[in-house]
Scaffold this motif. Structure first.
Motif, PDB file in Angstrom:
ATOM      1  N   ALA A 131       0.838  -1.201   0.000  1.00 15.65           N
ATOM      2  CA  ALA A 131       0.000   0.000   0.000  1.00 15.65           C
ATOM      3  C   ALA A 131       0.875   1.254   0.000  1.00 15.65           C
ATOM      4  O   ALA A 131       0.601   2.221  -0.724  1.00 15.65           O
ATOM      5  CB  ALA A 131      -0.923   0.004   1.216  1.00 15.65           C
ATOM      6  N   LEU A 132       1.956   1.221   0.794  1.00 14.50           N
ATOM      7  CA  LEU A 132       2.845   2.386   0.871  1.00 14.50           C
ATOM      8  C   LEU A 132       3.571   2.625  -0.448  1.00 14.50           C
ATOM      9  O   LEU A 132       3.737   3.777  -0.860  1.00 14.50           O
ATOM     10  CB  LEU A 132       3.870   2.188   1.999  1.00 14.50           C
ATOM     11  CG  LEU A 132       3.344   2.511   3.386  1.00 14.50           C
ATOM     12  CD1 LEU A 132       4.355   2.113   4.456  1.00 14.50           C
ATOM     13  CD2 LEU A 132       3.039   4.005   3.492  1.00 14.50           C
ATOM     14  N   ALA A 133       3.987   1.548  -1.103  1.00 16.35           N
ATOM     15  CA  ALA A 133       4.695   1.705  -2.369  1.00 16.35           C
ATOM     16  C   ALA A 133       3.797   2.396  -3.397  1.00 16.35           C
ATOM     17  O   ALA A 133       4.196   3.375  -4.045  1.00 16.35           O
ATOM     18  CB  ALA A 133       5.156   0.342  -2.884  1.00 16.35           C
ATOM     19  N   VAL A 134       2.552   1.909  -3.522  1.00 11.87           N
ATOM     20  CA  VAL A 134       1.647   2.478  -4.536  1.00 11.87           C
ATOM     21  C   VAL A 134       1.243   3.908  -4.151  1.00 11.87           C
ATOM     22  O   VAL A 134       1.270   4.821  -4.982  1.00 11.87           O
ATOM     23  CB  VAL A 134       0.404   1.576  -4.725  1.00 11.87           C
ATOM     24  CG1 VAL A 134      -0.572   2.202  -5.702  1.00 11.87           C
ATOM     25  CG2 VAL A 134       0.831   0.189  -5.198  1.00 11.87           C
ATOM     26  N   THR A 135       0.879   4.103  -2.875  1.00 11.69           N
ATOM     27  CA  THR A 135       0.470   5.446  -2.445  1.00 11.69           C
ATOM     28  C   THR A 135       1.632   6.425  -2.569  1.00 11.69           C
ATOM     29  O   THR A 135       1.450   7.566  -3.015  1.00 11.69           O
ATOM     30  CB  THR A 135      -0.014   5.429  -0.974  1.00 11.69           C
ATOM     31  OG1 THR A 135      -0.977   4.391  -0.835  1.00 11.69           O
ATOM     32  CG2 THR A 135      -0.660   6.749  -0.583  1.00 11.69           C
ATOM     33  N   GLY A 136       2.835   5.966  -2.189  1.00 14.00           N
ATOM     34  CA  GLY A 136       4.009   6.843  -2.241  1.00 14.00           C
ATOM     35  C   GLY A 136       4.277   7.340  -3.652  1.00 14.00           C
ATOM     36  O   GLY A 136       4.480   8.546  -3.873  1.00 14.00           O
ATOM     37  N   VAL A 137       4.248   6.436  -4.623  1.00 16.66           N
ATOM     38  CA  VAL A 137       4.472   6.838  -6.022  1.00 16.66           C
ATOM     39  C   VAL A 137       3.333   7.754  -6.476  1.00 16.66           C
ATOM     40  O   VAL A 137       3.558   8.823  -7.066  1.00 16.66           O
ATOM     41  CB  VAL A 137       4.566   5.589  -6.935  1.00 16.66           C
ATOM     42  CG1 VAL A 137       4.567   5.996  -8.401  1.00 16.66           C
ATOM     43  CG2 VAL A 137       5.815   4.783  -6.600  1.00 16.66           C
TER      44      VAL A 137
END
Lengths: 141, 156
Positions: free
Chosen positions: B53-59
């Motif tokens: 979730a963090l990877a997708v939200t971060g990008v």
């Protein structure tokens, strides 16, 4: 690690991230369930329409999963409803006081590298770990 | 359009919670139970959910930082940065409740779909906790306290 489900966890997590990014792209909003829910039930809340539909989407999703053939498990909860109610009160009051939960601080806040959100996540994780340790290993069977 | 857009976002979020297994309190508690690590019964799934979730939200957020949203005149990025007593105290209370039951707000609401009565009890209590906070906050307002709306211009 017999219960570890890394593939479904990664797919599900990516969908949560996609939802957070889409809500910012479309409506310019943080996908924090605490903020969305509190703004919906607060008598002085504003912008209720999009909050209500976001919450509706959260509930319709598992229903649609059941419709297309997935099993929707009944959640295993403590049998003592006083514990359940106490947990709900603590979660409702605590997330409102700290202004965010696992989604608002944990996902959206940490994705912005907010020190405030990182602090919140470390603290609520630690508190939950202590409580689970006590209930399962000290007082529990 | 905003309401429709957020219906879709809530729907995607709900599917994410469902597929990841995070609607199941036993699975969440299986992650929080770090003392199960030596016995091999620990379930690290929640960490993978968070990482993805963090990877997708971060990008996504990095790309959207300076963009105007499609259905709004401006983005509502959080403005608070203080690490203050409400943040710390609220996080402790939330963590205790989460550890007791294994539900945080998103999965609790999504689980209303099961019409399970303990879930309904939990969500009603959660709403009560939220409203108790707001009443208490309204009573404690002094001229220098930020209004609830200002305080809410933050986080999520």
């Amino acid at each position: 690690m017999a219960n570890f489900t890394p593939i479904s966890a990664a797919i599900g997590g990516a969908l949560i991230g996609l939802s957070a990014a889409l809500l910012m792209l479309l409506n310019g909003r943080i996908a924090g369930v605490t903020g969305v829910f509190a703004g919906l039930i607060d008598p002085t809340g504003i912008d209720r329409a999009w909050r209500a539909t976001f919450i509706a989407g959260l509930i319709v999703a598992p229903l649609s999963a059941a419709l297309v053939g997935f099993t929707l498990p009944i959640p295993q909860m403590p049998t003592n409803l006083i514990v359940v109610a106490a947990g709900g009160l603590l979660v409702g009051f605590g997330t409102r006081l700290s202004n965010g939960c696992t989604s608002g601080h944990g996902v959206c806040g940490i994705a912005r590298l907010s020190p405030r959100s990182i602090t919140a996540m470390v603290i609520f994780m630690a508190a939950a770990i202590v409580v689970v340790a006590l209930t399962r290993h000290v007082f529990g069977g | 359009m905003r309401a429709l857009a957020s219906l879709f976002c809530g729907f995607v979020f709900g599917w994410g919670l469902f597929i990841s297994g995070m609607m199941r309190p036993d699975k969440v508690l299986g992650f929080l139970d770090v003392f199960a690590i030596p016995s091999g019964k620990w379930d690290p799934s929640l960490a993978v959910v968070m990482a993805a979730a963090l990877a997708v939200t971060g990008v996504g957020y990095a790309l959207l930082r300076r963009r105007t949203p499609i259905f709004e005149t401006q983005s509502h990025w959080p403005t608070q940065t203080a690490i203050d007593r409400p943040l710390v105290a609220g996080s402790i209370l939330f963590g205790v409740g989460w550890g007791l039951v294994g539900l945080c707000p998103g999965p609790a609401i999504a689980n209303l779909a099961t019409l399970s009565s303990p879930v309904i009890v939990f969500v009603v209590a959660m709403a009560a906790g939220t409203l108790v906070h707001d009443l208490w906050y309204a009573r404690s307002v002094t001229p220098d306290t930020p209004s609830l709306a200002q305080a809410n211009a933050a986080d999520g």
